[in-house]
Motif scaffolding. Structure first.
Motif, PDB file in Angstrom:
ATOM      1  N   ALA A 121     -44.852  47.922 -60.377  1.00 11.93           N
ATOM      2  CA  ALA A 121     -45.439  48.388 -61.634  1.00 11.93           C
ATOM      3  C   ALA A 121     -46.946  48.172 -61.657  1.00 11.93           C
ATOM      4  CB  ALA A 121     -44.783  47.662 -62.810  1.00 11.93           C
ATOM      5  N   LEU A 122     -47.403  47.026 -61.152  1.00 13.05           N
ATOM      6  CA  LEU A 122     -48.842  46.766 -61.126  1.00 13.05           C
ATOM      7  C   LEU A 122     -49.561  47.750 -60.206  1.00 13.05           C
ATOM      8  CD1 LEU A 122     -49.056  42.851 -61.108  1.00 13.05           C
ATOM      9  CD2 LEU A 122     -49.086  44.425 -63.045  1.00 13.05           C
ATOM     10  N   GLY A 182     -55.496  47.461 -73.174  1.00 12.69           N
ATOM     11  CA  GLY A 182     -55.011  46.121 -73.501  1.00 12.69           C
ATOM     12  C   GLY A 182     -53.641  45.853 -72.904  1.00 12.69           C
ATOM     13  N   PHE A 183     -52.736  46.839 -72.990  1.00 10.42           N
ATOM     14  CA  PHE A 183     -51.402  46.686 -72.414  1.00 10.42           C
ATOM     15  C   PHE A 183     -51.476  46.450 -70.905  1.00 10.42           C
ATOM     16  CE2 PHE A 183     -49.195  48.999 -76.063  1.00 10.42           C
ATOM     17  CZ  PHE A 183     -48.465  47.890 -76.446  1.00 10.42           C
ATOM     18  N   PHE A 228     -51.294  42.634 -65.962  1.00  8.16           N
ATOM     19  CA  PHE A 228     -51.945  41.955 -64.836  1.00  8.16           C
ATOM     20  C   PHE A 228     -52.087  40.455 -65.113  1.00  8.16           C
ATOM     21  CE2 PHE A 228     -53.616  46.303 -63.977  1.00  8.16           C
ATOM     22  CZ  PHE A 228     -53.156  46.424 -62.683  1.00  8.16           C
ATOM     23  N   LEU A 229     -52.507  40.120 -66.311  1.00  6.50           N
ATOM     24  CA  LEU A 229     -52.690  38.711 -66.652  1.00  6.50           C
ATOM     25  C   LEU A 229     -51.359  37.980 -66.718  1.00  6.50           C
ATOM     26  CD1 LEU A 229     -55.379  39.106 -69.454  1.00  6.50           C
ATOM     27  CD2 LEU A 229     -55.749  38.455 -67.071  1.00  6.50           C
ATOM     28  N   LEU A 248     -44.562  47.829 -71.502  1.00  6.70           N
ATOM     29  CA  LEU A 248     -43.530  47.100 -72.234  1.00  6.70           C
ATOM     30  C   LEU A 248     -42.458  46.563 -71.286  1.00  6.70           C
ATOM     31  CD1 LEU A 248     -43.024  49.333 -75.421  1.00  6.70           C
ATOM     32  CD2 LEU A 248     -44.251  47.162 -75.247  1.00  6.70           C
ATOM     33  N   CYS A 249     -42.042  47.375 -70.329  1.00  3.09           N
ATOM     34  CA  CYS A 249     -41.012  46.933 -69.383  1.00  3.09           C
ATOM     35  C   CYS A 249     -41.533  45.848 -68.450  1.00  3.09           C
ATOM     36  CB  CYS A 249     -40.493  48.126 -68.582  1.00  3.09           C
ATOM     37  SG  CYS A 249     -39.548  49.316 -69.562  1.00  3.09           S
ATOM     38  N   THR A 250     -42.764  45.989 -68.007  1.00  3.64           N
ATOM     39  CA  THR A 250     -43.359  44.972 -67.130  1.00  3.64           C
ATOM     40  C   THR A 250     -43.453  43.632 -67.841  1.00  3.64           C
ATOM     41  OG1 THR A 250     -44.653  46.679 -65.990  1.00  3.64           O
ATOM     42  CG2 THR A 250     -45.363  44.396 -65.719  1.00  3.64           C
TER      43      THR A 250
END
Length: 586
Positions: A262-263, A286-287, A292-293, A560-562
């Motif tokens: 996903a990233l 922001g999402f 990543f954070l 949202l899934c990540t």
């Protein structure tokens, strides 16, 4: 310094041995073409590479003129009869090879150049400052991480092609789901912590570590992880701790693989200006940053550092241009307020994690504090936040639990930073009171009209999470909310295919609320939802869901899934936190 780049005059030296014949026209001696190849020096200590062997051309060769015999006047000249000189075979060979003073000169200069190279290289090496604890160089550590990532990518490719399939059956919710059977130990994730000092011995950034560093009291480093981070965040920054948390909380190795994919997808969708999405860019950026954070990918990350940095700079510039200092490119409608809460939340997490890094983030703290100030100043008396369709700003005449969910998450991030922000704690208290007031006699949080979009069936997870993370001592209210949610989903199991009545937005909150609650409620939810998340990830790493189409580029649904898959290690459970945790201080 490269020896090949230096140019030195070559002195003319007299050659003692007999000179070649001179040309009658030029008077030039016949000198053969000479090339000098310097010896490759051995690598100096410290692992520094040396330049490749260097070829140096001697002075241009001159064509040898044939000897000219001048007539000699026999009556006036009698050549003496002398015995022939015996030739030395080694001298002749040396001359044929281009030897002589000219050759010696070149060798001397070549030796001087090599010596100068070692001298300069030694000086440069000695002046380097390496702030990594535990010895070694930062370049070497990054190289090792790049190698580890290459191996990891190869393993991912191999896993995608060859891992066996098995049936994972959720006996409590839905039908059989096919998942890859991937052993936990086969997932070798990049150890971001090792680049930052999290697992490389003592020392770090700050006086708290033996290695010294930047600033007083930050003290990052040590074997136990990021000692400067709040306990709630430490587990996300260590590969070993992440995998351990997955095992302990019901996750599988496939979760980390899905997050990694996903990233990579999100990285591919970043725009040239640093943003994500085709609209609502403040929220989508922001999402993406939160994703990543969530795995501790900061501006110092060797894999996604540039992406994170560009995203932060986009948000800072967006706020500067907005007349009301919102993280949005729009000035009207309901979007800007949602965008502002999500973006502020991301910058708050970034500020907390940035204390362990070495990158300069100009203007980020100011932008974040301004974002929090806007949220606090526009909180309603009743404790909620709303939007106004005409101005895109907050209206004092309504309440909205959905909008409130993103604002209180930004306040939660602000609390973790430990920054002194006026009005922060009183704003949090008002939020908790508002959430309590929205709880119904059934235990749900939200409206009682199920036909309305924002009702207790959709938003109890959002309300429960707010009470869990911000409401000290609200155990009875939290239990009632979790009981309501558990009974709801036992009757109506969560189904990915039912995108009309079950919103991905609500899953995001319920995932966190059930995780915080633990016990049989979390066990039920996790077994029902995790297989569906993993099965429905697209090959490119994204997710698509009919209830999450805002923003474009599948960023919203993918984020949202990540974030749901990162829940196992992103935050420590409330019940596992130390009583003196920064998270729970006022």
């Amino acid at each position: 310094m490269n020896p090949a780049s230096a140019s030195h005059p070559l002195p003319a030296l007299e050659i003692d041995s007999p000179a070649p014949p001179l040309s009658p026209t030029t008077g030039s001696a016949s000198v053969p073409l000479v090339q000098i190849q310097s010896l490759e020096p051995t690598a100096p200590s410290g692992g520094h590479s040396v330049a490749a062997p260097v070829l140096m051309d001697a002075s241009p060769s001159y064509a040898a003129s044939p000897p000219v015999v001048h007539p000699i006047d026999a009556p006036h000249f009698h050549a003496p009869t002398t015995p022939p000189v015996k030739k030395n075979i080694f001298v002749e060979y040396w001359r044929k090879a281009g030897g002589g003073s000219f050759m010696v000169s070149l060798l001397i200069h070549a030796g001087l150049l090599v010596g100068a190279y070692f001298l300069v290289e030694t000086i440069v090496t000695e002046n380097k400052v390496d702030f990594l604890p535990g010895g070694g160089s930062k370049q070497g550590a990054e190289a090792n991480q790049q190698l580890a990532q290459t191996v990891q990518n190869k393993k991912r490719s191999s896993l995608n092609k060859s891992t066996p399939m098995k049936k994972v059956v959720s006996t409590s919710a839905n039908a059989a789901i096919a998942l890859n059977d991937v052993p936990m130990e086969s997932i070798d994730m990049p150890e971001v912590g090792s680049l930052m000092g999290g697992s490389m011995g003592s020392g770090g950034f700050g006086s708290g570590g033996a290695g010294g560093g930047f600033g007083k009291g930050i003290g990052m480093g040590g074997q136990s992880g990021f000692v400067s981070l709040p306990p709630t965040l430490k587990s996300r920054c260590s590969t070993a701790e992440r995998l351990q948390k997955l095992k302990e909380s019901g996750g599988v190795a496939e979760c980390e693989k899905a997050v990694s994919t996903a990233l990579e997808y999100l990285k591919s969708k970043q725009k040239a200006d640093g943003s994500w999405g085709t609209n609502n860019k403040g929220a989508m950026t922001g999402f993406a940053l939160l994703c990543f954070l969530g795995r501790c990918e900061t501006p110092d990350s060797p894999f996604y550092g540039d992406n994170v940095m560009k995203g932060i700079m986009f948000l800072i510039e967006t706020q500067k241009k907005h007349p009301q200092k919102l993280f949005s490119q729009a000035t009207a409608g309901n979007g800007p307020v949602y965008e502002h809460g999500i973006a502020t939340y991301a910058l708050g997490e970034m500020y907390t994690l940035a204390r362990m890094g070495s990158k300069s983030l100009p203007g980020m703290r100011e932008a974040f504090e301004e974002g929090v100030r806007v949220i606090i100043d526009n909180q309603q008396k009743g404790g909620s936040w709303v939007y106004d369709q005409s101005t895109g700003f907050y209206s004092p005449s309504r309440e909205d639990l959905s909008v409130t969910g993103w604002q209180y998450q930004a306040l939660k991030a602000a609390k973790l930073t430990n920054l002194k922000i006026n009005g922060l704690h009183s704003s949090i208290d008002k939020t908790v009171e508002y959430l309590e007031g929205k709880q119904t006699k059934d235990g749900g949080i939200g409206g009682t009209n199920r036909e309305a979009h924002y009702n207790q069936w959709n938003l109890t997870g959002a309300g429960a999470l707010g009470l869990q993370t911000l409401g000290n001592g609200k155990k009875s209210q939290i239990k009632k909310a979790i009981d309501f949610s558990y009974e709801l989903y036992k009757k109506e199991p969560p189904l990915w295919s039912d995108g009309n009545s079950q919103l991905l937005y609500t899953w995001y909150y319920y995932q966190q609320a059930f995780f915080q609650a633990g016990g049989e409620e979390w066990d039920y939810w996790n077994k029902a939802v995790l297989p569906q998340l993993l099965q429905n990830q697209n090959k490119d790493g994204s997710w698509t869901h009919r209830s999450a189409t805002a923003g474009g580029d599948n960023v919203y649904a993918t984020a949202l899934c990540t974030l749901m898959l990162e829940v196992y290690y992103r935050y420590l459970k409330v019940g596992d936190r130390e009583s003196s945790s920064l998270f729970d201080r006022k």
